[in-house]
Design an enzyme around this catalytic site. Structure first.
Site, short mmCIF file in Angstrom:
data_model
loop_
_atom_site.label_atom_id
_atom_site.label_comp_id
_atom_site.label_asym_id
_atom_site.label_seq_id
_atom_site.Cartn_x
_atom_site.Cartn_y
_atom_site.Cartn_z
N LYS A 266 42.38 34.08 36.65
CA LYS A 266 42.37 34.84 37.91
C LYS A 266 42.89 36.24 37.63
O LYS A 266 44.09 36.46 37.54
CB LYS A 266 43.22 34.15 38.98
CG LYS A 266 43.06 34.83 40.33
CD LYS A 266 43.92 34.22 41.40
CE LYS A 266 43.58 34.82 42.76
NZ LYS A 266 43.54 36.27 42.80
N ARG B 284 37.89 42.21 43.69
CA ARG B 284 36.73 41.33 43.70
C ARG B 284 35.49 42.15 44.05
O ARG B 284 35.52 42.96 44.97
CB ARG B 284 36.93 40.19 44.70
CG ARG B 284 35.80 39.15 44.63
CD ARG B 284 36.16 37.93 45.41
NE ARG B 284 35.06 36.98 45.46
CZ ARG B 284 35.14 35.80 46.07
NH1 ARG B 284 36.26 35.43 46.68
NH2 ARG B 284 34.11 34.97 46.08
N PHE C 196 32.22 35.98 37.07
CA PHE C 196 32.51 34.54 37.15
C PHE C 196 31.45 33.74 37.91
O PHE C 196 31.53 32.52 37.98
CB PHE C 196 33.89 34.29 37.77
CG PHE C 196 34.11 34.88 39.14
CD1 PHE C 196 33.56 34.30 40.27
CD2 PHE C 196 34.89 36.01 39.30
CE1 PHE C 196 33.77 34.83 41.53
CE2 PHE C 196 35.12 36.56 40.55
CZ PHE C 196 34.56 35.96 41.67
N ARG D 102 36.23 28.81 53.18
CA ARG D 102 37.45 28.60 52.40
C ARG D 102 37.69 27.09 52.35
O ARG D 102 38.23 26.50 53.27
CB ARG D 102 38.65 29.30 53.07
CG ARG D 102 39.91 29.28 52.21
CD ARG D 102 41.14 29.68 53.01
NE ARG D 102 41.07 31.04 53.50
CZ ARG D 102 41.42 32.12 52.80
NH1 ARG D 102 41.86 31.97 51.56
NH2 ARG D 102 41.33 33.32 53.32
#
Length: 583
Positions: free
Chosen positions: A251, A256, A341, A416
């Protein structure tokens, strides 16, 4: 639709403290709107002319707006500025000026055609597009033409809109609920379409025209809502949640980014869906060279690196890249590297419905690592000890920890869930982690803080109700510069009553539209009868609060209020911290 009709609804929305009333008002409005104007109505309610990634800005400050009001009414700009200093609301200045200034004769006013929504929108779009020599005068002329034909109430909302202070605070999910009610379309279907193509104006027109939602598909050049992660504090808990096996990735402490490659050009979007390509021209160039595809949508983290050592630098160093000028100097002083990613789309193939392990395989096929583009380091693990070893390796190299993911999970846009779980080094603190909270109110400062806000009422977000619940009052950790910055950021969001999406027992001196997100740390999460966060979740009639909260100095400008820490996360953090032995 006449603009006066929209202005009446805006006034009613502004005055209500009930979300259900807000939905009813908007539903009724949408039912009356024509398909060719409903997108413009939705954009106006949101305070925007176009979706965020198009970057359309009016470029009108209060002084310019006051010049336009002055020109339309014959009142002096100096007098109007005096009114503005007292009220702090350019909309109120416009309303008062239109009521008091010179007006057409009664006959001329009766013959004057009322303003239409489309006409107001199209004029404002012309204001936004005005550029070059004489642009300011053209903006004033266009705005004054609107003000000269507007009623006082219409002028109030036009003025607020053009300076970016509409103060309605209507959430995207509230609009989706109203569209669902108005057109008899599935709310869940609308949400899915919005996650894929998050342009509510376009979506509103789509359903108003009776077109099927299935037509809305993932499209290079249009950012999708990013998938979000939950959090846990131990490798064993994470593996249990993910079914015993996890893909774990570093991470990185960066920004982002969603990268879109289309017809030889690259666009980089933030997690808030804003086009940030201008800040990272070096990254865009590197993507063109590294990605072997005609069209692609990828996700990654942009990380600042030390130009001398190549070591990763904290996220804050990327802020130097956000200035529109001196980008070349910032690129040299703060070079950036992209760690990819995920791959969501490539050459006509929508990969969001494919399992992560397949998307990872395709990512390695499409990306040629090197230069400033790499694939985020990852591994697949089924043992807690192995995950912990990988975690410590990641932290020792300057990352925040790990993101652990289900190998079989699809890409859930805007969700989420427990398919992605954060495992961060901050979890070693007593409170387990920092939290990102929304400023919903403030208390006047005293002594050295007189004239500013001395403390702030913060809230967590509950996606199940689309509401914000208070969790702490914070006054520690702010420098003098922070207090000034907070004051300046919050003044445009000031409203006369509690916002309908805020649930609070506490009564601050000032209420705000929930928009500003800041990072906070504390000693622990405790039970509290004073705050509304998670009332009844742990003990009947009692909520949760953060004990000894402190501002970390980090403004989460990259997050929408709906991206803040959720009430559910706070309950889970409270339950987990009980397992941490005190010393």
């Amino acid at each position: 639709m006449q603009f006066g009709e929209l202005a009446k609804v805006l006034a009613a929305v502004e005055s209500t403290t009930q979300r259900t009333t807000m939905v009813k008002l908007l539903t009724s409005l949408f039912k009356k709107a024509k398909p060719e104007e409903i997108d413009k109505i939705v954009y106006f309610i949101l305070g925007d002319l176009r979706p965020p990634w198009e970057g359309v800005e009016l470029g009108v400050a209060e002084k310019l707006c006051i010049r336009a009001i002055s020109k339309a009414t014959g009142l002096s700009a100096a007098e109007l500025e005096g009114w503005y200093k007292k009220s702090g609301d350019v909309g109120e200045v416009a309303r008062r000026a239109l009521a008091a200034g010179k007006r057409p004769t009664l006959l001329a006013f009766a013959q004057q055609k009322p303003l239409e929504v489309a006409e107001v929108y199209d004029t404002l779009l012309k204001v936004a597009k005005a550029a070059g020599e004489g642009a300011q005068d053209l903006k004033v002329s266009l705005l004054s033409s609107l003000f000269s034909r507007a009623s006082p109430e219409e002028a109030k909302y036009i003025a607020r809109f053009v300076v970016g202070k509409l103060r309605l605070g209507v959430a995207d999910m509230t609009l989706i609920e109203a569209l669902s009610e108005a057109f008899g379309v599935s709310k869940e279907g609308l949400e899915r379409a919005y996650h894929v193509y998050p342009d509510l104006g376009r979506l509103a027109r789509h359903v108003a025209e009776g077109r099927p939602l299935e037509e809305i598909k993932i499209t290079p050049g249009v950012p999708v809502l990013p998938m979000l992660a939950q959090r846990l504090s131990s490798a064993s808990e994470i593996l249990a949640k993910l079914g015993g096996t996890a893909i774990c990735e570093y991470k990185y402490d960066g920004e982002r980014a969603q990268i879109h490659l289309r017809e030889g050009s690259v666009k980089i979007f933030s997690r808030r869906l804003e086009d940030i390509t201008h800040a990272y021209p070096d990254v865009a160039k590197a993507v063109k060279e590294a990605v072997k595809a005609r069209e692609a949508i990828l996700e990654g983290e942009i990380v600042a690196v030390d130009p001398d050592t190549g070591e990763m630098l904290p996220f804050q160093e990327l802020m130097h890249r956000k200035r529109k000028h001196d980008v070349a100097e910032a690129m040299e002083a703060y070079p950036a590297v992209l760690y990819l990613f995920d791959l969501l789309y490539v050459d006509g193939e929508d990969l969001t419905t494919q399992p992560l392990i397949y998307r990872r395989l395709r990512l390695s096929e499409v990306v040629e690592e090197g230069g400033d583009v790499y694939i985020a380091k990852w591994g697949m693990f089924d043992g807690a000890e192995d995950v912990d070893l990988f975690f410590h390796e990641a932290v020792s190299l300057g990352t925040e920890g790990l993101i652990c993911k289900s190998p079989t999970s699809t890409y859930e846009m805007g969700a989420r869930g427990w398919n992605w779980i954060k495992y961060k080094r901050d979890y070693r603190s007593e409170m387990i982690d920092t939290v990102d909270l929304v400023v919903v109110g403030a208390f006047h400062g005293r002594g050295k803080r007189a004239g500013l806000y001395g403390a702030f009422l913060l809230a967590a977000y509950d996606p199940s109700t689309d509401m914000f619940y208070t969790v702490c009052k914070v006054g520690s950790g702010f420098t003098d510069a922070d207090l000034r910055r907070m004051y300046d950021m919050l003044q445009p969001l000031k409203i006369p009553h509690r916002h309908p999406r805020v649930v609070s027992k506490m009564q601050p001196d000032v209420w705000f539209v929930p928009q500003v997100v800041i990072e906070v740390i504390g000693a622990e999460i405790t039970l509290s009868p004073l705050h509304t966060c998670c009332i009844g979740a742990v003990k009947p009639g009692v909520g949760l609060a953060i004990r000894f909260p402190r501002f970390t100095g980090r403004y989460r400008t990259d997050k929408r209020p709906e991206d803040a820490t959720t009430t559910k996360e706070l309950v889970e953090m409270y339950q987990r911290q009980k397992k941490v032995p005190t010393t």
